[in-house]
Motif scaffolding. Sequence first.
Motif, mmCIF file in Angstrom:
data_model
loop_
_atom_site.group_PDB
_atom_site.id
_atom_site.type_symbol
_atom_site.label_atom_id
_atom_site.label_comp_id
_atom_site.label_asym_id
_atom_site.label_seq_id
_atom_site.Cartn_x
_atom_site.Cartn_y
_atom_site.Cartn_z
ATOM 1 N N LYS A 33 3.568 2.113 -4.591
ATOM 2 C CA LYS A 33 2.637 3.275 -5.131
ATOM 3 C C LYS A 33 3.000 4.062 -5.932
ATOM 4 N N SER A 34 4.293 4.692 -5.754
ATOM 5 C CA SER A 34 5.435 5.561 -6.715
ATOM 6 C C SER A 34 5.356 5.120 -8.310
ATOM 7 N N THR A 35 5.385 3.642 -8.458
ATOM 8 C CA THR A 35 5.513 3.142 -9.360
ATOM 9 C C THR A 35 4.123 3.708 -10.540
ATOM 10 N N ALA A 86 8.136 10.384 -10.466
ATOM 11 C CA ALA A 86 8.297 10.896 -8.480
ATOM 12 C C ALA A 86 9.524 9.755 -8.028
ATOM 13 N N PRO A 87 10.638 10.472 -7.181
ATOM 14 C CA PRO A 87 10.968 8.911 -7.585
ATOM 15 C C PRO A 87 10.523 7.462 -6.706
ATOM 16 N N ALA A 88 10.742 6.954 -7.122
ATOM 17 C CA ALA A 88 10.291 5.423 -6.827
ATOM 18 C C ALA A 88 11.087 4.453 -6.696
ATOM 19 N N CYS A 127 10.230 5.888 0.433
ATOM 20 C CA CYS A 127 10.924 6.902 -0.777
ATOM 21 C C CYS A 127 10.232 8.338 -0.615
ATOM 22 N N THR A 128 9.025 7.645 -0.488
ATOM 23 C CA THR A 128 8.224 8.987 -0.476
ATOM 24 C C THR A 128 7.664 9.515 0.781
ATOM 25 N N ILE A 129 7.651 11.053 1.028
ATOM 26 C CA ILE A 129 7.815 11.430 2.405
ATOM 27 C C ILE A 129 6.580 12.483 2.208
ATOM 28 N N VAL A 182 -3.546 11.457 -5.366
ATOM 29 C CA VAL A 182 -2.203 12.507 -5.016
ATOM 30 C C VAL A 182 -1.474 10.667 -4.632
ATOM 31 N N ASP A 183 0.146 10.559 -4.581
ATOM 32 C CA ASP A 183 0.978 9.298 -4.255
ATOM 33 C C ASP A 183 1.422 9.863 -2.917
ATOM 34 N N ILE A 184 0.787 8.474 -1.804
ATOM 35 C CA ILE A 184 0.316 9.496 -0.136
ATOM 36 C C ILE A 184 1.926 8.366 0.401
HETATM 37 MG MG LIG Z 1 6.378 5.548 -2.042
#
Ligand SMILES: [Mg+2]
Length: 347
Positions: free
Chosen positions: A78-80, A90-92, A98-100, A134-136
Amino acid sequence: MLILLQRTTPRGLKFVLDKEWALKRTLVFFSPSILPSKRNGGRRMPPKKKEVEGPGPLLGRFGTSLKCGIVGLPNVGKSTFFNVLTKASAPAENFPFCTIDPNENKVAVPDSRYDFLCEHWKPPSCVPAYLHVVDIAGLVKGAHEGQGLGNAFLSNISACDAIFHVVRAFEDEDVTHVEGDVNPVRDLEIISEELRLKDGECLKKAMADQEKVATRGGDKKRKPEMECLVKVREVLEEEKKDIRFGTWSSGDIEVLNKHLFLTAKPVIYLVNLSEKDYRRKKNKWLSKIKEWVDSRDPHALIIPFSAGLELKAAGKYRQQGRNYIVEDGDIIFFRFNAGAGLTTKKK
Ligand SMILES: [Mg+2]
Ligand SMILES: Nc1ncnc2c1ncn2[C@@H]1O[C@H](COP(=O)(O)OP(=O)(O)OP(=O)(O)O)[C@@H](O)[C@H]1O
């Protein structure tokens, strides 16, 4: 129908978005569909136009900005995808959760009519239409009861107008899968079930509130709202369907738009493939995913892509400024201007 609304401001041109159009249009970013069609027994061919009933009305509040939330199991890319789509960083990393806190960014929507008008009128300032993304945090089975990162994600999703549902169809032993193995159909089921269960909970609360007012308080004006909520319960619990597939009157739609139910939001399914599968336009899960989506969400868009490949290409072509198209072997990438920088909202 002209969907992009043009606003002339004292300082120049400002474009605002029609949500339905933007949802379809933004994903021009990716290459055309490579999904096998049902009729040709799973072989790859351009999709045939079928005469089918059109989708129902879009639920949601009318507004001039469109916000899409990226939803899926942890560690599926998702973040990628978010980073590639919005040119953010964003950290991926390769570990679940990894995403909070949600990452937010906006991306300008490419439109040749906008380019033409800017070119023609040369206004002092040009503001394109933006898609907010929005990256959730990743969801797991039982998330509606607090499993994984719990319920916090739900308010992030309910604040969005639409959902990008990312599923993992790439095999990579080094990338952990929270369910133990790659099975995107199971994963689709897990996420959609979680969203439905959460809606069930919100519905219970809404009904309890309404009951107090409508029955005990005797407020007749509130009765139609209660009737609509009873219909919602039938759709969610008896028919086991998402709210957007119910048959709703205009009065019902007003009630639904007040409650921001998760399964009322339109979904675009993004299938994250390995670079190799994307290049050869083949993956054993594609036809099964299409079958699942056709049976559950018949008019939804499915977009196979490779977040890994897109990321590589993004790095390679980062230097270029405006919207552009690049070819990398047999793949054509559409790249367009990204937005105004990453924001991470702490809860
Ligand atoms: Mg993520
Ligand atoms: N198509 C792909 N092929 C191979 N590896 C991939 C692909 N897409 C993503 N990855 C890798 O998977 C890992 C997880 O990616 P990412 O952090 O984007 O997942 P996420 O869904 O945001 O996870 P989380 O929910 O934990 O935040 C990263 O190491 C990323 O490089």
